[in-house]
Design a protein around this motif. Structure first.
Motif, PDB file in Angstrom:
ATOM      1  N   ILE A  87     -26.201 -57.216 126.162  1.00  0.00           N
ATOM      2  CA  ILE A  87     -26.549 -56.582 124.891  1.00  0.00           C
ATOM      3  C   ILE A  87     -26.000 -57.465 123.782  1.00  0.00           C
ATOM      4  O   ILE A  87     -24.790 -57.610 123.625  1.00  0.00           O
ATOM      5  N   ASN A  88     -26.900 -58.082 123.028  1.00  0.00           N
ATOM      6  CA  ASN A  88     -26.502 -59.073 122.024  1.00  0.00           C
ATOM      7  C   ASN A  88     -26.270 -58.474 120.639  1.00  0.00           C
ATOM      8  O   ASN A  88     -25.542 -59.062 119.831  1.00  0.00           O
ATOM      9  N   TYR A  89     -26.909 -57.349 120.350  1.00  0.00           N
ATOM     10  CA  TYR A  89     -26.834 -56.775 119.005  1.00  0.00           C
ATOM     11  C   TYR A  89     -26.071 -55.458 119.061  1.00  0.00           C
ATOM     12  O   TYR A  89     -26.400 -54.573 119.851  1.00  0.00           O
ATOM     13  N   ALA A  90     -25.054 -55.335 118.219  1.00  0.00           N
ATOM     14  CA  ALA A  90     -24.210 -54.149 118.314  1.00  0.00           C
ATOM     15  C   ALA A  90     -23.588 -53.851 116.948  1.00  0.00           C
ATOM     16  O   ALA A  90     -24.234 -54.014 115.921  1.00  0.00           O
ATOM     17  N   LEU A  91     -22.321 -53.432 116.940  1.00  0.00           N
ATOM     18  CA  LEU A  91     -21.686 -52.895 115.733  1.00  0.00           C
ATOM     19  C   LEU A  91     -20.848 -53.957 115.031  1.00  0.00           C
ATOM     20  O   LEU A  91     -19.654 -54.088 115.276  1.00  0.00           O
ATOM     21  N   SER A  92     -21.472 -54.684 114.147  1.00  0.00           N
ATOM     22  CA  SER A  92     -20.795 -55.758 113.415  1.00  0.00           C
ATOM     23  C   SER A  92     -20.685 -55.458 111.929  1.00  0.00           C
ATOM     24  O   SER A  92     -20.507 -56.379 111.119  1.00  0.00           O
ATOM     25  N   TYR A  93     -20.754 -54.187 111.556  1.00  0.00           N
ATOM     26  CA  TYR A  93     -20.702 -53.848 110.134  1.00  0.00           C
ATOM     27  C   TYR A  93     -19.425 -54.312 109.432  1.00  0.00           C
ATOM     28  O   TYR A  93     -19.463 -54.592 108.231  1.00  0.00           O
ATOM     29  N   PRO A  94     -18.249 -54.448 110.125  1.00  0.00           N
ATOM     30  CA  PRO A  94     -17.094 -54.988 109.401  1.00  0.00           C
ATOM     31  C   PRO A  94     -17.299 -56.430 108.925  1.00  0.00           C
ATOM     32  O   PRO A  94     -16.566 -56.892 108.045  1.00  0.00           O
ATOM     33  N   HIS A  95     -18.265 -57.130 109.503  1.00  0.00           N
ATOM     34  CA  HIS A  95     -18.490 -58.537 109.151  1.00  0.00           C
ATOM     35  C   HIS A  95     -19.584 -58.713 108.094  1.00  0.00           C
ATOM     36  O   HIS A  95     -19.912 -59.850 107.733  1.00  0.00           O
ATOM     37  N   VAL A  96     -20.156 -57.607 107.639  1.00  0.00           N
ATOM     38  CA  VAL A  96     -21.199 -57.697 106.622  1.00  0.00           C
ATOM     39  C   VAL A  96     -20.654 -58.418 105.386  1.00  0.00           C
ATOM     40  O   VAL A  96     -19.540 -58.139 104.923  1.00  0.00           O
ATOM     41  N   GLY A  97     -21.428 -59.351 104.894  1.00  0.00           N
ATOM     42  CA  GLY A  97     -21.008 -60.212 103.791  1.00  0.00           C
ATOM     43  C   GLY A  97     -21.090 -61.670 104.189  1.00  0.00           C
ATOM     44  O   GLY A  97     -21.350 -62.536 103.357  1.00  0.00           O
ATOM     45  N   PHE A  98     -20.862 -61.944 105.487  1.00  0.00           N
ATOM     46  CA  PHE A  98     -21.087 -63.278 106.032  1.00  0.00           C
ATOM     47  C   PHE A  98     -22.568 -63.424 106.404  1.00  0.00           C
ATOM     48  O   PHE A  98     -23.221 -62.439 106.764  1.00  0.00           O
TER      49      PHE A  98
END
Length: 262
Positions: A68-79
């Motif tokens: 599963i390649n896509y998951a919960l990366s919302y803390p990295h939003v901005g990059f």
């Protein structure tokens, strides 16, 4: 003659049928597509658990599912290098996969996670799917580092050596595929944490509940020092987590077996 493989996606239908006659464990590497500093590949959190799963699978009688390649990366939003999905979308995917793997005939469904932000959501999704799976089917997450001892963990990550795109993670990718790491851009950076009196970490309050928190806390996306990363150190890292994961899976299995039916 077609060579044997531990990867489910490389097998034929009759090969899966034959495997399930004696073994019913599937490992699903679960990670993210997100920045890992100026030097690491976006799939770092997938590459490591997938390699760990590949090495673990023969020893525990398992197949390795497509990751599963896509998951919960919302803390990295901005990059820029961040491709993530919503929490309900991710949980729905995990639930559907639990039911799908159970329908195939797997009785132990292990989501081997390489991205900490996913952990709670995977567990909750497995719980949501539990009453729709056949009796005796267990689906659960483990982080690939969960089985490490405190001393082992301290060697690779923590407050003093970082938790993201640091020496440990970068070294592991170097051991897997050095062509994916730009060591000329490897750097060092730590979030400007204040001195705190609380013994518990503030990660849940600050990082998990605040989209863009990593982008706010770091300029480069690196949390640690990646400049001394080597393939040799990465190989040691992989050896340690493979052994720890095998031990962890055995402990989990024995725990399920020890609990009486109610």
């Amino acid at each position: 003659m077609k060579p044997p493989t531990v990867f489910l996606g490389e097998m034929t239908d009759p090969e899966v049928v034959a495997f399930l006659q004696d073994n019913q464990t599937v490992i699903v590497p679960t990670g993210s597509t997100e920045q890992h500093g100026p030097h690491g590949p976006l799939l770092t959190d997938v590459l490591i658990p997938q390699e760990v799963a590949r090495r673990v699978a023969p020893g525990v009688g398992a197949l390795v599912a497509p990751p599963i390649n896509y998951a919960l990366s919302y803390p990295h939003v901005g990059f820029t290098g961040v491709v993530h999905v919503r929490i309900p979308t991710f949980m729905a995917l995990i639930e559907d996969l639990c039911l799908a793997f159970a329908a195939v005939g797997f009785r132990r469904i292990v989501f081997l996670n390489g991205h900490y932000d996913n952990t709670y959501a995977i567990a909750y999704a497995c719980a949501n799917a539990a009453d729709r799976m056949p009796a005796g089917v267990h689906a659960f997450p483990i982080n690939y580092w969960d089985g490490m001892t405190a001393d082992q963990a301290a060697e690779f990550f923590g407050p003093s050596n970082g938790l993201h795109a640091n020496r440990g993670e970068t070294s592991a990718v170097l051991a897997i595929n050095p062509a994916l790491v730009d060591m000329e851009r490897a750097n060092v950076e730590f979030p400007p944490f204040p001195e705190v009196a609380s013994p518990a970490p503030v990660h849940t309050a600050f990082f998990f509940s605040a989209p863009g928190s990593i982008h706010r806390a770091t300029q480069s996306g690196t949390w640690g020092d990646a400049r001394e990363a080597t393939a040799e150190f990465g190989q040691r890292y992989l050896d340690v987590v493979v052994e720890a994961t095998i031990r962890m899976l055995d402990d989990i299995e024995r725990t399920f077996e020890a609990m009486p039916e109610r």
